[in-house]
Design an enzyme around this catalytic site. Sequence first.
Site, PDB file in Angstrom:
ATOM      1  N   SER A   1     -13.594   0.029   9.938  1.00  0.00           N
ATOM      2  CA  SER A   1     -12.851   0.306   8.718  1.00  0.00           C
ATOM      3  C   SER A   1     -13.441  -0.410   7.513  1.00  0.00           C
ATOM      4  CB  SER A   1     -11.398  -0.132   8.914  1.00  0.00           C
ATOM      5  OG  SER A   1     -10.689  -0.086   7.700  1.00  0.00           O
ATOM      6  N   ALA A   2     -13.338   0.252   6.347  1.00  0.00           N
ATOM      7  CA  ALA A   2     -13.729  -0.378   5.085  1.00  0.00           C
ATOM      8  C   ALA A   2     -12.837  -1.570   4.765  1.00  0.00           C
ATOM      9  CB  ALA A   2     -13.661   0.640   3.949  1.00  0.00           C
ATOM     10  N   ASP A   3     -11.687  -1.670   5.432  1.00  0.00           N
ATOM     11  CA  ASP A   3     -10.789  -2.805   5.213  1.00  0.00           C
ATOM     12  C   ASP A   3     -11.512  -4.129   5.432  1.00  0.00           C
ATOM     13  OD1 ASP A   3      -8.924  -0.792   4.970  1.00  0.00           O
ATOM     14  OD2 ASP A   3      -7.713  -1.398   6.699  1.00  0.00           O
TER      15      ASP A   3
ATOM     16  N   LYS B   1      -4.443  -2.681  13.805  1.00  0.00           N
ATOM     17  CA  LYS B   1      -3.748  -1.620  14.538  1.00  0.00           C
ATOM     18  C   LYS B   1      -4.143  -1.661  16.003  1.00  0.00           C
ATOM     19  CE  LYS B   1      -3.163   1.450  10.575  1.00  0.00           C
ATOM     20  NZ  LYS B   1      -3.765   0.580   9.537  1.00  0.00           N
TER      21      LYS B   1
ATOM     22  N   GLU C   1       0.838  -1.198   0.000  1.00  0.00           N
ATOM     23  CA  GLU C   1       0.000   0.000   0.000  1.00  0.00           C
ATOM     24  C   GLU C   1       0.876   1.252   0.000  1.00  0.00           C
ATOM     25  OE1 GLU C   1      -1.553   1.705   3.587  1.00  0.00           O
ATOM     26  OE2 GLU C   1      -1.257  -0.201   4.647  1.00  0.00           O
TER      27      GLU C   1
ATOM     28  N   VAL D   1      -5.438  -0.015   2.777  1.00  0.00           N
ATOM     29  CA  VAL D   1      -5.585  -1.465   2.646  1.00  0.00           C
ATOM     30  C   VAL D   1      -6.773  -1.795   1.755  1.00  0.00           C
ATOM     31  CG1 VAL D   1      -6.170  -3.584   3.905  1.00  0.00           C
ATOM     32  CG2 VAL D   1      -4.437  -2.038   4.820  1.00  0.00           C
TER      33      VAL D   1
END
Length: 316
Positions: free
Chosen positions: A141-143, A160, A28, A109
């Site tokens: 998160s959209a991750d 994280k 990334e 990501v």
Amino acid sequence: MSQRPLRPRRTASITAALERGGAVVALESSVLAQGLLPPFNREAAARMMRAVEQSGATPAITAIVRGEPSLGLEAADLERFLARDGVRKVSARDLGIAMADGADGATTVAATLALCQLCDIELFATGGIGGVHREAPFDESADLVELARSPVIVVCAGAKSILDLPATLERLETLGVPVVGYGTDELPGFFSVTTGLRLAARLDTPAAIARAWRAHRALGRSSAMLVVQPPPAEHALPEAVVAQATAQALAAAREAGVRGAAVTPFLLARIQQLTNGRSVHANLALLEHNARLAGQIAVALLALSSTSAGSPRAEP
């Protein structure tokens, strides 16, 4: 009328690697343009790319370059991203808008996973994924959603540490994303080796991960596989130190009224201050560590494919 998906722009080295059927590992660019501050972002880029190459694979930093989805950055483009010269942060939802604006966009990501699908890249190395936030459980998160629909092996040091790790692990289970510990039975804590959160699966070699991935895909599963490994022990922070620094950083964010997308960079910067820079060195080490493992898995996948192609067909 349906529109055919475009193919991202590729550098010469990545084009050559793909044409010869070589191993390619995506990296990334948001960690370079919005994450680590200079000069640490430059060091991170060099260490990650070198680690992938030493594993026998080709590194490919993903980005939107002046409106073009790109697999790999030319030297001048990389310099601009490292200098953070007008580079916006781009998640998966933002890719089309950044393209239409002709913008430079550093991929998160989620965005990197989306670009991996366009190029049929199966390996992606990063530091830590996003997940469920601690004080706003509705904010995730959209991750996580992209991991649920992107057939890519993602190598990381867990989520994280500023996130709600138990909730994140539960969401990954709900979304059908297998989480495999590489040489560990529990979820790493990004900066720390341990969290006390047990994993359902552990594999100890790149070849074993390659076999598990091929089985996952043979079942028609379209989700990612998250491969988590602890940061190198000599650079990791004690779990108690990370917990205390995170609690203090969260309190500072509340007091400062920091919200939304600004929370994560604020917390990571404050943790860096509270740990006297130790978190940065842990971050650099785990980024390199993950890139090396991703390269090894990519090479193992190639070897597995070659073996399968050369083996005789079973009799019906």
